[in-house]
Design a protein around this motif. Structure first.
Motif, PDB file in Angstrom:
ATOM      1  N   VAL A 336     105.677  31.868  96.050  1.00  0.00           N
ATOM      2  CA  VAL A 336     104.450  31.634  95.289  1.00  0.00           C
ATOM      3  C   VAL A 336     103.290  32.204  96.084  1.00  0.00           C
ATOM      4  O   VAL A 336     103.129  31.881  97.274  1.00  0.00           O
ATOM      5  CB  VAL A 336     104.238  30.130  95.021  1.00  0.00           C
ATOM      6  N   ALA A 337     102.487  33.048  95.462  1.00  0.00           N
ATOM      7  CA  ALA A 337     101.369  33.680  96.157  1.00  0.00           C
ATOM      8  C   ALA A 337     100.453  32.625  96.768  1.00  0.00           C
ATOM      9  O   ALA A 337     100.120  31.631  96.117  1.00  0.00           O
ATOM     10  CB  ALA A 337     100.591  34.567  95.189  1.00  0.00           C
ATOM     11  N   PRO A 344     111.182  30.778 103.621  1.00  0.00           N
ATOM     12  CA  PRO A 344     110.933  31.044 102.192  1.00  0.00           C
ATOM     13  C   PRO A 344     111.887  30.270 101.291  1.00  0.00           C
ATOM     14  O   PRO A 344     113.060  30.097 101.617  1.00  0.00           O
ATOM     15  CB  PRO A 344     111.171  32.556 102.085  1.00  0.00           C
ATOM     16  N   PHE A 345     111.371  29.825 100.160  1.00  0.00           N
ATOM     17  CA  PHE A 345     112.209  29.137  99.182  1.00  0.00           C
ATOM     18  C   PHE A 345     113.136  30.162  98.533  1.00  0.00           C
ATOM     19  O   PHE A 345     112.732  31.279  98.210  1.00  0.00           O
ATOM     20  CB  PHE A 345     111.349  28.461  98.111  1.00  0.00           C
ATOM     21  N   ARG A 346     114.405  29.750  98.328  1.00  0.00           N
ATOM     22  CA  ARG A 346     115.407  30.646  97.777  1.00  0.00           C
ATOM     23  C   ARG A 346     116.202  29.968  96.669  1.00  0.00           C
ATOM     24  O   ARG A 346     116.207  28.751  96.554  1.00  0.00           O
ATOM     25  CB  ARG A 346     116.365  31.090  98.882  1.00  0.00           C
ATOM     26  N   ILE A 364     104.301  34.515  90.996  1.00  0.00           N
ATOM     27  CA  ILE A 364     105.578  34.302  91.685  1.00  0.00           C
ATOM     28  C   ILE A 364     106.267  35.641  91.890  1.00  0.00           C
ATOM     29  O   ILE A 364     106.368  36.452  90.956  1.00  0.00           O
ATOM     30  CB  ILE A 364     106.475  33.349  90.878  1.00  0.00           C
ATOM     31  N   THR A 365     106.735  35.865  93.120  1.00  0.00           N
ATOM     32  CA  THR A 365     107.437  37.097  93.473  1.00  0.00           C
ATOM     33  C   THR A 365     108.889  36.773  93.801  1.00  0.00           C
ATOM     34  O   THR A 365     109.167  35.865  94.587  1.00  0.00           O
ATOM     35  CB  THR A 365     106.779  37.772  94.688  1.00  0.00           C
ATOM     36  N   VAL A 366     109.806  37.510  93.169  1.00  0.00           N
ATOM     37  CA  VAL A 366     111.241  37.322  93.410  1.00  0.00           C
ATOM     38  C   VAL A 366     111.785  38.584  94.071  1.00  0.00           C
ATOM     39  O   VAL A 366     111.607  39.689  93.561  1.00  0.00           O
ATOM     40  CB  VAL A 366     111.997  37.037  92.101  1.00  0.00           C
ATOM     41  N   THR A 367     112.448  38.401  95.214  1.00  0.00           N
ATOM     42  CA  THR A 367     113.012  39.521  95.971  1.00  0.00           C
ATOM     43  C   THR A 367     114.503  39.312  96.156  1.00  0.00           C
ATOM     44  O   THR A 367     114.940  38.224  96.543  1.00  0.00           O
ATOM     45  CB  THR A 367     112.336  39.630  97.354  1.00  0.00           C
TER      46      THR A 367
END
Length: 446
Positions: A336-337, A344-346, A364-367
């Protein structure tokens, strides 16, 4: 049929009138009570041990919910832990009373029914049964506080700020750490005695950017304050903020843990940093081992707060992340920005993520390795009112070039993690199930 219904109603009425006795049940009595509850309510409870104490007593956990034996997608996991310090005994009593309350009122009480239908509630009434059995009935002193080895369990967890991840762990602590690897807990509280206040992370600091004017601030400070205020203001007295035995008053009955006093190796920081579970420490009685005559009043003071806090598991957003093949993206990083978490939450082994957030707009960024980074802005409503966080799924696209997932700090990839690694054997059943479902769907459509 009429006679059966009448008998059932009479049995429920007797249960509500003649509930669990307000007294201190020893470990044998507690175990028998939990077994009786599970036998009486097999459809909404599941009883299991997460390990043993130093002296060999089982650490019993009762799970309550519509589907107590297994996790269901979209149903958040919640837990209460009591009696971590053996001589702080009110929590043990209240959690047994909570079990009695939830089971006896399921399907008859709308709030209880919605709580158990929308979440899976895990209750560990006693994390330190050895300490309990050796406790003295005293309000202030420490006889029975520690486990059989003389160790304070709330100073024995890995600490992100102290760098003590390789320290030897007590049996009870190892049991909880292993437990956190088996469930993707979203929200939790551990209950203590000796004060009346809701304390939230961080408990520790190494003097980094998190330390601000004696306050160790986590990236989710706003959410933690909301959670603490929910318990405090749902409690009959906690929000008044009065200290115990000459201790300082607490504004609104809440405090940042470090601001109150620094604590190394605490359970709530471990839950938050490594297990992605937001946890509070709830101090629920000035007297650690009060007379039994005070127990009904303590239950009435805490009951609405215990229920309201469970409901907060529905804050924010939840969903599933899938890869370009429609498979669960395991260990995808979901950030979350503006919230730079130490770890980091995964996503878990089902590709699920849960993020407790207050109402508002969030990016929200998903990598995920081999896939394009996905960034979306979503509007999050207040979920507890509807007993469900916002559901927002992410569908990833395969990258045309070699891409890697967000690099995790070394301390976040150790065996101390609360989320199984992607190559763990525990992932195989979920992957096998997903492949089977996809194959059946293809056959049906062909």
């Amino acid at each position: 049929m009429f006679v059966f219904t009448l008998c059932l109603w009479f049995w429920f009425w007797l249960s509500s009138v003649h509930g669990l006795e307000f007294r201190y049940h020893n470990s044998v009595e507690m175990e028998q009570y939990l077994k009786d509850i599970h036998e009486t309510y097999p459809d909404i409870t599941h009883l299991h041990s997460i390990g043993q104490s130093v002296e060999g007593r089982e650490l019993w956990v009762l799970i309550l919910g519509q589907h107590p034996r297994e996790h269901r997608t979209g149903i958040p996991e919640f837990k209460y832990v009591g009696n971590m310090h053996g001589n702080e005994v009110v929590s043990r009593v209240l959690l047994l009373q909570l079990i009695d309350y939830l089971t006896s009122r399921y399907l008859s009480d709308p709030l209880v029914t919605r709580l158990l239908n929308s979440s899976r509630v895990h209750i560990l009434p006693s994390m330190n049964p050895d300490g309990f059995e050796s406790s003295a009935r005293d309000c202030i002193y420490t006889v029975g506080r520690y486990n059989k080895n003389g160790v304070d369990l709330n100073r024995n967890f890995p600490d992100a700020f102290a760098g003590n991840t390789e320290q030897e762990r007590e049996k009870e602590v190892r049991a909880v750490m292993d437990w956190l690897k088996t469930e993707s807990f979203v929200l939790s509280a551990n209950l203590h005695g000796g004060a009346v206040v809701a304390s939230y992370p961080y408990d520790n600091s190494n003097g980094g950017s998190e330390l601000q004017k004696g306050y160790s601030m986590s990236p989710d400070d706003d959410v933690f304050i909301q959670l603490a205020n929910t318990y405090s203001y749902s409690h009959s007295e906690m929000h008044n903020g009065k200290g115990c035995y000459g201790s300082p008053d607490f504004t609104n009955g809440i405090t940042n843990g470090y601001y109150w006093y620094p604590l190394q190796g605490g359970m709530q920081d471990y839950n938050y940093v490594w297990a992605q579970c937001l946890e509070l420490t709830l101090e629920i009685s000035c007297c650690k081992f009060p007379p039994e005559s005070q127990l009904p009043g303590l239950w009435e003071a805490n009951k609405p707060a215990l229920l309201a806090y469970i409901q907060q598991v529905h804050l924010g957003v939840k969903g599933v992340v899938t890869d370009s093949y429609g498979m669960p993206a395991v260990n995808a990083v979901v950030e979350v920005a503006g919230r730079k978490n130490l770890c980091p939450f995964r996503t878990d082994h089902n590709g699920e993520y849960y993020r407790l957030l207050l109402p508002g707009n969030y990016t929200i960024t998903v990598t995920y390795a081999g896939h394009n980074t996905l960034r979306q802005t979503i509007q999050v409503p207040y979920g507890p009112d509807t007993f469900s966080a916002l559901t927002h799924n992410f569908f990833l696209q395969k990258s045309d070039y070699s891409s890697k997932a967000t690099q995790l700090p070394p301390s976040c990839t150790t065996a101390n993690l609360g989320v199984p690694q992607s190559d763990s054997a525990t992932l195989l059943p979920s992957v096998f199930t997903t492949l089977t479902l996809l194959l059946l769907q293809t056959l049906l459509l062909s």
